[in-house]
Design an enzyme around this catalytic site. Structure first.
Site, PDB file in Angstrom:
ATOM      1  N   ASN A  90       0.828  -1.228  -0.168  1.00 19.30           N
ATOM      2  CA  ASN A  90      -0.123   0.085  -0.175  1.00 19.30           C
ATOM      3  C   ASN A  90       0.763   1.283   0.125  1.00 19.30           C
ATOM      4  OD1 ASN A  90      -2.378   1.918   0.886  1.00 19.30           O
ATOM      5  ND2 ASN A  90      -0.876   1.910   2.561  1.00 19.30           N
ATOM      6  N   TYR A 156       3.025  10.663 -10.453  1.00 21.09           N
ATOM      7  CA  TYR A 156       2.232   9.729  -9.666  1.00 21.09           C
ATOM      8  C   TYR A 156       1.329   8.865 -10.573  1.00 21.09           C
ATOM      9  CZ  TYR A 156      -1.538   8.456  -6.313  1.00 21.09           C
ATOM     10  OH  TYR A 156      -2.230   7.950  -5.399  1.00 21.09           O
TER      11      TYR A 156
END
Length: 267
Positions: A90, A156
């Protein structure tokens, strides 16, 4: 009380806050032995909360984008918890919202190292250990920004698109192993990474505008993503493999954005 993960050994990275913390707490609440990993010492607070609620967890301070650290956390899980059943990769960073032509190579390298190489390392080191258990799952946090443009900065977005491709490739590479690999694509969630956006909205009295572009007209909570992670890790998701599941209030059904023309700056 559900015991879907009773006796299961689970690693969660980015567990010091936000989605990772909520997921670590959720897994432990359902009986798992959790390795809560994060490079921040805030991971110890996550473990404290789990233990206060009667759960079992161990803190591991390390970098999810470092092969030595990922190998070490896998080794700890195997030595102290007998193996690994689930790895939730994560951990991630935003890299900011710098425009494509203003980004540095160094920024790209750091975002890709943590956001994409990190999940690769999780799969590389955890999958063989999960295979030894007979079955299990790997979940990676991608993003709606990885589905199409308009929901994140260039490094990102590219890194999260890479995560989606990675889980598809890994699912195929693990054919016949009973190890499932899936990605979750969160929309706008209030976490440590997005806190500046939320804090600014509160300061200027515009918190009601957060999440206004999705059909539910609100941002999400870390626990809403954690519930998706717990589902994908469980036997309830036994036939879900190689998928990228959007948990975004419907944002990715359209991704409406205001576009900036090339060579012009916004007012």
């Amino acid at each position: 009380m559900s015991t879907r993960f009773s006796g299961k050994s689970i690693i969660v990275t980015g567990a010091g806050s936000g989605i990772g913390r909520a997921s670590a707490i959720g897994f432990a609440a359902e009986g798992a032995q959790v390795i809560a990993a994060d490079r921040s010492d805030a991971v110890h607070e996550t473990v404290r909360r789990i233990e206060a609620a009667g759960g079992t967890a161990r803190a591991f301070q390390g970098d999810a984008g470092s092969e030595a650290d990922v190998a070490a956390m896998v080794k700890v899980a195997c030595e102290l918890q007998g193996g690994i059943d689930v790895f939730y990769a994560n951990a991630g960073i935003s890299g900011g919202l710098t425009g494509l032509f203003d980004c540095t190579v160094e920024l790209w390298e750091e975002v890709l190292r943590i956001n994409l190489i990190g999940p690769f390392l999780a799969i590389k080191h955890a999958a063989p250990k999960i295979v030894e258990r007979g079955k299990g799952a790997i979940i990676c946090t991608a993003s709606v920004a990885g589905l199409r443009s308009g929901a994140g900065g260039p490094p990102y977005s590219a890194s999260k698109a890479g995560v989606i491709s990675l889980v598809q490739t890994a699912a195929q590479q693990l054919s016949g192993s009973n190890v499932r690999v899936n990605a979750i694509c969160p929309g706008l969630i209030e976490t440590g990474m997005t806190r500046p956006v939320y804090d600014h909205a509160r300061e200027v009295g515009k918190i009601d505008r957060i999440g206004r572009l999705n059909p539910m007209r609100r941002g999400g909570e870390p626990e809403e993503i954690a519930r998706a992670a717990l589902f994908l890790a469980s036997d309830e998701a036994s036939y879900i493999n190689g998928q990228a599941i959007a948990v975004d209030g419907g944002l990715s059904s359209s991704h409406p954005v205001s576009r900036q023309e090339f060579g012009k700056t916004s007012a």
